[in-house]
Design a protein around this motif. Structure first.
Motif, PDB file in Angstrom:
ATOM      1  N   LEU A 217       0.826  -1.205   0.000  1.00 43.86           N
ATOM      2  CA  LEU A 217       0.000   0.000   0.000  1.00 43.86           C
ATOM      3  C   LEU A 217       0.864   1.260   0.000  1.00 43.86           C
ATOM      4  CD1 LEU A 217      -2.655  -1.179   2.611  1.00 43.86           C
ATOM      5  CD2 LEU A 217      -3.090  -0.734   0.189  1.00 43.86           C
ATOM      6  N   HIS A 218       1.964   1.191   0.749  1.00 48.04           N
ATOM      7  CA  HIS A 218       2.886   2.336   0.794  1.00 48.04           C
ATOM      8  C   HIS A 218       3.484   2.586  -0.591  1.00 48.04           C
ATOM      9  CE1 HIS A 218       5.446   5.335   2.490  1.00 48.04           C
ATOM     10  NE2 HIS A 218       5.170   4.984   3.731  1.00 48.04           N
ATOM     11  N   ASP A 219       3.819   1.523  -1.304  1.00 43.02           N
ATOM     12  CA  ASP A 219       4.356   1.665  -2.662  1.00 43.02           C
ATOM     13  C   ASP A 219       3.339   2.331  -3.588  1.00 43.02           C
ATOM     14  OD1 ASP A 219       6.720   0.501  -1.921  1.00 43.02           O
ATOM     15  OD2 ASP A 219       6.225  -1.489  -2.692  1.00 43.02           O
ATOM     16  N   ARG A 220       2.055   1.983  -3.403  1.00 39.78           N
ATOM     17  CA  ARG A 220       0.996   2.590  -4.214  1.00 39.78           C
ATOM     18  C   ARG A 220       0.910   4.089  -3.942  1.00 39.78           C
ATOM     19  NH1 ARG A 220      -5.475   0.959  -4.399  1.00 39.78           N
ATOM     20  NH2 ARG A 220      -6.195   3.050  -5.000  1.00 39.78           N
ATOM     21  N   ARG A 271      -7.459   8.060   0.129  1.00 39.61           N
ATOM     22  CA  ARG A 271      -7.956   7.745   1.475  1.00 39.61           C
ATOM     23  C   ARG A 271      -8.647   6.383   1.537  1.00 39.61           C
ATOM     24  NH1 ARG A 271     -11.554  10.795  -1.107  1.00 39.61           N
ATOM     25  NH2 ARG A 271     -13.798  10.585  -0.708  1.00 39.61           N
ATOM     26  N   LYS A 272      -9.412   6.045   0.511  1.00 38.61           N
ATOM     27  CA  LYS A 272     -10.163   4.784   0.537  1.00 38.61           C
ATOM     28  C   LYS A 272      -9.323   3.594   0.057  1.00 38.61           C
ATOM     29  CE  LYS A 272     -14.778   6.769   0.010  1.00 38.61           C
ATOM     30  NZ  LYS A 272     -16.014   6.816  -0.828  1.00 38.61           N
ATOM     31  N   GLY A 273      -8.506   3.843  -0.983  1.00 41.25           N
ATOM     32  CA  GLY A 273      -7.731   2.746  -1.530  1.00 41.25           C
ATOM     33  C   GLY A 273      -6.467   2.419  -0.773  1.00 41.25           C
ATOM     34  N   VAL A 274      -5.923   3.400  -0.029  1.00 44.34           N
ATOM     35  CA  VAL A 274      -4.647   3.204   0.681  1.00 44.34           C
ATOM     36  C   VAL A 274      -4.750   3.411   2.189  1.00 44.34           C
ATOM     37  CG1 VAL A 274      -2.275   4.041   0.931  1.00 44.34           C
ATOM     38  CG2 VAL A 274      -3.264   3.781  -1.347  1.00 44.34           C
ATOM     39  N   LEU A 275      -5.199   4.609   2.602  1.00 43.24           N
ATOM     40  CA  LEU A 275      -5.173   4.936   4.027  1.00 43.24           C
ATOM     41  C   LEU A 275      -6.142   4.098   4.852  1.00 43.24           C
ATOM     42  CD1 LEU A 275      -4.786   8.829   3.883  1.00 43.24           C
ATOM     43  CD2 LEU A 275      -3.023   7.100   4.103  1.00 43.24           C
ATOM     44  N   ASP A 276      -7.346   3.896   4.381  1.00 39.99           N
ATOM     45  CA  ASP A 276      -8.313   3.075   5.137  1.00 39.99           C
ATOM     46  C   ASP A 276      -7.792   1.646   5.376  1.00 39.99           C
ATOM     47  OD1 ASP A 276     -10.139   5.004   5.682  1.00 39.99           O
ATOM     48  OD2 ASP A 276     -11.567   4.456   4.100  1.00 39.99           O
TER      49      ASP A 276
END
Length: 281
Positions: A217-220, A271-276
């Motif tokens: 997710l961090h890479d994204r 926010r929805k695809g990574v942070l959540d």
């Protein structure tokens, strides 16, 4: 000739003899002048003044004093703790006395290891075969840090717990671990970090899976920031303090309000695809 006992200064006496000296300035005491513990303190003070004693040397000295004076751990701490620089707590004395369980081979190795306070990590490993395996590993990776050794032992013990009859030595001989340790193409520090990572994965595969998902997710997020400006990747730091807890630490480094707006824009879009998902890990 049995007339005097050297309390402190034996090495200086040997040096003086080699230099051919026949007289030395010295202080002479009679046994009635001082209590036995005072003579011991004189000897200890002389040694600690010349060099920093290794923990095992302190442990041996404490054991000798306890035996000769018949002191309890509390009394040892009170009377000699500050002399050795370990404080006046009985728990500290107890911690050092445990080091006397090492065999002579282990003590010899510890006297020359560059790993500071390795003794206190090793003493928790009770099986001698496991200790020998750890010592052999440290000997091959002499740049290992104390915290790395602590992690190594903790995770190896977790892996070993899954197989009650197996010890740490057998853990190091398992497939993926042995492959890393036998891989001569890996440099010393790279081999060590790869080995530690694999050991952590084996000890807690669920956490490792979460870490890998977090990294993905961090890479994204980095890829999204790079589309704006590659330099923005270094300006956003996302950390997960504890997996399993719904908390995320996000740090922004800005040089202008434009920076701030651009970074927040990407965070909002992701926010929805990574942070959540990061928060829920």
């Amino acid at each position: 000739s049995g007339k005097h006992v050297i309390v402190a200064g034996f090495l200086r006496l040997l040096a003086a003899k080699k230099l051919g000296k026949t007289e030395l300035l010295c202080a002479v005491y009679k046994e009635k002048d001082l209590e036995r513990e005072e003579f011991l303190k004189l000897a200890i003070a002389e040694n600690t003044k010349r060099q920093n004693l290794r923990p095992v040397e302190i442990a041996e000295a404490l054991a000798r004093i306890r035996e000769e004076l018949g002191l309890s751990e509390d009394e040892l701490a009170e009377q000699f703790g500050e002399t050795f620089g370990i404080g006046k707590a009985a728990a500290a004395v107890r911690r050092y006395l445990e080091l006397n369980s090492f065999d002579s081979k282990t003590k010899d190795f510890l006297a020359n290891t560059p790993v500071k306070d390795m003794e206190f990590e090793l003493v928790g490993v009770k099986n001698q075969g496991d200790r020998d395996a750890l010592i052999a590993l440290v000997d091959q990776h002499r740049d290992i840090k104390k915290n790395q050794l602590g992690r190594l032992i903790e995770n190896a013990q977790k892996v070993a717990e899954a197989h009650p009859k197996a010890g740490l030595k057998s853990v190091f001989e398992q497939g993926s671990i042995k492959e890393i340790l036998d891989n001569n193409e890996l440099a010393g520090s790279k081999k060590l970090t790869t080995f530690l990572a694999e050991l952590e994965r084996m000890a807690d595969p669920e956490r490792q899976a979460k870490q890998e998902e977090f990294d993905r997710l961090h890479d994204r997020l980095d890829a999204a920031l790079s589309k704006l400006d590659p330099a923005y990747v270094k300006k956003v730091a996302v950390r997960k303090p504890v997996f399993g807890e719904p908390a995320l630490k996000v740090t922004l480094t800005i040089e202008s309000t434009k920076d701030f707006a651009e970074l927040v824009k990407v965070l909002y879009e992701e926010r929805k695809g990574v942070l959540d998902p990061m928060i829920k890990l």
